[in-house]
Motif scaffolding. Structure first.
Motif, PDB file in Angstrom:
ATOM      1  N   MET A   1     -59.886  17.160 161.230  1.00  0.00           N
ATOM      2  CA  MET A   1     -59.873  15.787 160.815  1.00  0.00           C
ATOM      3  C   MET A   1     -58.730  15.078 161.512  1.00  0.00           C
ATOM      4  O   MET A   1     -57.893  15.717 162.130  1.00  0.00           O
ATOM      5  N   LYS A   2     -58.702  13.756 161.379  1.00  0.00           N
ATOM      6  CA  LYS A   2     -57.700  12.969 162.086  1.00  0.00           C
ATOM      7  C   LYS A   2     -57.438  11.673 161.319  1.00  0.00           C
ATOM      8  O   LYS A   2     -58.337  11.135 160.674  1.00  0.00           O
ATOM      9  N   ILE A   3     -56.203  11.189 161.426  1.00  0.00           N
ATOM     10  CA  ILE A   3     -55.861   9.880 160.869  1.00  0.00           C
ATOM     11  C   ILE A   3     -56.564   8.823 161.717  1.00  0.00           C
ATOM     12  O   ILE A   3     -56.546   8.888 162.949  1.00  0.00           O
ATOM     13  N   LYS A   4     -57.187   7.843 161.078  1.00  0.00           N
ATOM     14  CA  LYS A   4     -57.857   6.783 161.824  1.00  0.00           C
ATOM     15  C   LYS A   4     -56.829   5.920 162.544  1.00  0.00           C
ATOM     16  O   LYS A   4     -55.741   5.668 162.033  1.00  0.00           O
ATOM     17  N   LYS A   5     -57.201   5.452 163.701  1.00  0.00           N
ATOM     18  CA  LYS A   5     -56.331   4.554 164.457  1.00  0.00           C
ATOM     19  C   LYS A   5     -56.134   3.261 163.672  1.00  0.00           C
ATOM     20  O   LYS A   5     -57.018   2.814 162.961  1.00  0.00           O
ATOM     21  N   GLY A   6     -54.948   2.701 163.808  1.00  0.00           N
ATOM     22  CA  GLY A   6     -54.670   1.421 163.170  1.00  0.00           C
ATOM     23  C   GLY A   6     -53.973   1.533 161.826  1.00  0.00           C
ATOM     24  O   GLY A   6     -53.730   0.520 161.182  1.00  0.00           O
ATOM     25  N   PHE A   7     -53.672   2.753 161.398  1.00  0.00           N
ATOM     26  CA  PHE A   7     -52.948   2.932 160.144  1.00  0.00           C
ATOM     27  C   PHE A   7     -51.592   3.556 160.437  1.00  0.00           C
ATOM     28  O   PHE A   7     -51.507   4.558 161.143  1.00  0.00           O
ATOM     29  N   ASN A   8     -50.559   2.944 159.895  1.00  0.00           N
ATOM     30  CA  ASN A   8     -49.194   3.397 160.153  1.00  0.00           C
ATOM     31  C   ASN A   8     -48.428   3.537 158.844  1.00  0.00           C
ATOM     32  O   ASN A   8     -48.644   2.780 157.901  1.00  0.00           O
ATOM     33  N   LEU A  41     -45.966  15.049 155.608  1.00  0.00           N
ATOM     34  CA  LEU A  41     -47.133  15.599 156.316  1.00  0.00           C
ATOM     35  C   LEU A  41     -47.686  14.572 157.300  1.00  0.00           C
ATOM     36  O   LEU A  41     -48.017  14.913 158.438  1.00  0.00           O
ATOM     37  N   TRP A  42     -47.793  13.318 156.875  1.00  0.00           N
ATOM     38  CA  TRP A  42     -48.309  12.242 157.737  1.00  0.00           C
ATOM     39  C   TRP A  42     -47.474  12.160 159.022  1.00  0.00           C
ATOM     40  O   TRP A  42     -48.017  12.084 160.110  1.00  0.00           O
ATOM     41  N   LYS A  43     -46.164  12.178 158.857  1.00  0.00           N
ATOM     42  CA  LYS A  43     -45.274  12.106 160.020  1.00  0.00           C
ATOM     43  C   LYS A  43     -45.447  13.328 160.916  1.00  0.00           C
ATOM     44  O   LYS A  43     -45.421  13.222 162.145  1.00  0.00           O
ATOM     45  N   GLU A  44     -45.607  14.492 160.320  1.00  0.00           N
ATOM     46  CA  GLU A  44     -45.728  15.740 161.073  1.00  0.00           C
ATOM     47  C   GLU A  44     -46.994  15.774 161.925  1.00  0.00           C
ATOM     48  O   GLU A  44     -46.961  16.226 163.063  1.00  0.00           O
ATOM     49  N   ILE A  45     -48.120  15.309 161.383  1.00  0.00           N
ATOM     50  CA  ILE A  45     -49.370  15.414 162.126  1.00  0.00           C
ATOM     51  C   ILE A  45     -49.531  14.312 163.159  1.00  0.00           C
ATOM     52  O   ILE A  45     -50.240  14.508 164.151  1.00  0.00           O
ATOM     53  N   GLY A  46     -48.884  13.185 162.956  1.00  0.00           N
ATOM     54  CA  GLY A  46     -48.974  12.108 163.944  1.00  0.00           C
ATOM     55  C   GLY A  46     -50.413  11.708 164.195  1.00  0.00           C
ATOM     56  O   GLY A  46     -51.178  11.513 163.264  1.00  0.00           O
ATOM     57  N   ASP A  47     -50.795  11.647 165.466  1.00  0.00           N
ATOM     58  CA  ASP A  47     -52.161  11.219 165.795  1.00  0.00           C
ATOM     59  C   ASP A  47     -53.027  12.371 166.299  1.00  0.00           C
ATOM     60  O   ASP A  47     -54.046  12.159 166.921  1.00  0.00           O
ATOM     61  N   ARG A  48     -52.623  13.596 166.001  1.00  0.00           N
ATOM     62  CA  ARG A  48     -53.419  14.745 166.452  1.00  0.00           C
ATOM     63  C   ARG A  48     -54.381  15.195 165.350  1.00  0.00           C
ATOM     64  O   ARG A  48     -54.244  14.808 164.195  1.00  0.00           O
ATOM     65  N   GLU A  49     -55.342  16.013 165.719  1.00  0.00           N
ATOM     66  CA  GLU A  49     -56.267  16.567 164.738  1.00  0.00           C
ATOM     67  C   GLU A  49     -55.575  17.627 163.900  1.00  0.00           C
ATOM     68  O   GLU A  49     -54.644  18.284 164.374  1.00  0.00           O
ATOM     69  N   PHE A  50     -56.046  17.791 162.655  1.00  0.00           N
ATOM     70  CA  PHE A  50     -55.438  18.742 161.731  1.00  0.00           C
ATOM     71  C   PHE A  50     -56.480  19.221 160.742  1.00  0.00           C
ATOM     72  O   PHE A  50     -57.560  18.640 160.629  1.00  0.00           O
ATOM     73  N   THR A  51     -56.154  20.282 160.022  1.00  0.00           N
ATOM     74  CA  THR A  51     -57.018  20.799 158.962  1.00  0.00           C
ATOM     75  C   THR A  51     -56.230  20.829 157.654  1.00  0.00           C
ATOM     76  O   THR A  51     -54.991  20.823 157.666  1.00  0.00           O
ATOM     77  N   ILE A  82     -59.482  10.684 153.095  1.00  0.00           N
ATOM     78  CA  ILE A  82     -60.826  10.358 153.563  1.00  0.00           C
ATOM     79  C   ILE A  82     -61.447   9.304 152.659  1.00  0.00           C
ATOM     80  O   ILE A  82     -62.015   8.327 153.149  1.00  0.00           O
ATOM     81  N   GLN A  83     -61.328   9.472 151.345  1.00  0.00           N
ATOM     82  CA  GLN A  83     -61.876   8.487 150.401  1.00  0.00           C
ATOM     83  C   GLN A  83     -61.229   7.122 150.575  1.00  0.00           C
ATOM     84  O   GLN A  83     -61.894   6.083 150.413  1.00  0.00           O
ATOM     85  N   ALA A  84     -59.952   7.092 150.902  1.00  0.00           N
ATOM     86  CA  ALA A  84     -59.237   5.825 151.099  1.00  0.00           C
ATOM     87  C   ALA A  84     -59.596   5.176 152.437  1.00  0.00           C
ATOM     88  O   ALA A  84     -59.234   4.034 152.687  1.00  0.00           O
ATOM     89  N   GLY A  85     -60.247   5.941 153.311  1.00  0.00           N
ATOM     90  CA  GLY A  85     -60.667   5.394 154.602  1.00  0.00           C
ATOM     91  C   GLY A  85     -59.574   5.420 155.665  1.00  0.00           C
ATOM     92  O   GLY A  85     -59.662   4.732 156.660  1.00  0.00           O
ATOM     93  N   ILE A  86     -58.531   6.246 155.454  1.00  0.00           N
ATOM     94  CA  ILE A  86     -57.453   6.301 156.442  1.00  0.00           C
ATOM     95  C   ILE A  86     -57.509   7.566 157.297  1.00  0.00           C
ATOM     96  O   ILE A  86     -56.753   7.702 158.253  1.00  0.00           O
ATOM     97  N   ALA A  87     -58.429   8.477 156.972  1.00  0.00           N
ATOM     98  CA  ALA A  87     -58.639   9.682 157.772  1.00  0.00           C
ATOM     99  C   ALA A  87     -60.145   9.909 157.898  1.00  0.00           C
ATOM    100  O   ALA A  87     -60.933   9.412 157.091  1.00  0.00           O
TER     101      ALA A  87
END
Length: 89
Positions: A1-8, A41-51, A82-87
């Motif tokens: 999974m991945k954080i959607k672009k445009g969310f900071n 965790l958000w800071k650690e994963i950045g914009d890369r894919e994660f599980t 995912i439910q919030a629409g940010i990943a």
């Protein structure tokens, strides 16, 4: 999974808030606030894919909790993102 672009992630006082950039992500009906471990965790994963398993391992390494609890917390967190629409998967 991945954080959607445009969310900071931004820290405002003691709060960690997800801020949407770009008009396609703007939704003024809710504010997404993260607790300290989720923000870390958000800071650690950045914009890369994660599980969820990877996030669970990080929680286990960082905090004094057992592996099963860390994995369950990570799964709950990723489902909420995912439910919030940010990943996305």
């Amino acid at each position: 999974m991945k954080i959607k672009k445009g969310f900071n992630l931004r820290q405002i006082g003691n709060e960690h808030i997800i801020i949407a950039s770009g008009t396609e992500n703007v939704d003024f009906t809710s504010v997404i606030s993260l607790n300290e471990p989720a923000a870390r965790l958000w800071k650690e994963i950045g914009d890369r894919e994660f599980t969820a398993e990877e996030l669970g391992k990080l929680l286990f390494d960082w905090y004094e909790i057992d592996e099963a609890t860390a994995l369950e917390d990570a799964r709950i967190l990723t489902d909420s993102w995912i439910q919030a629409g940010i990943a996305e998967r």
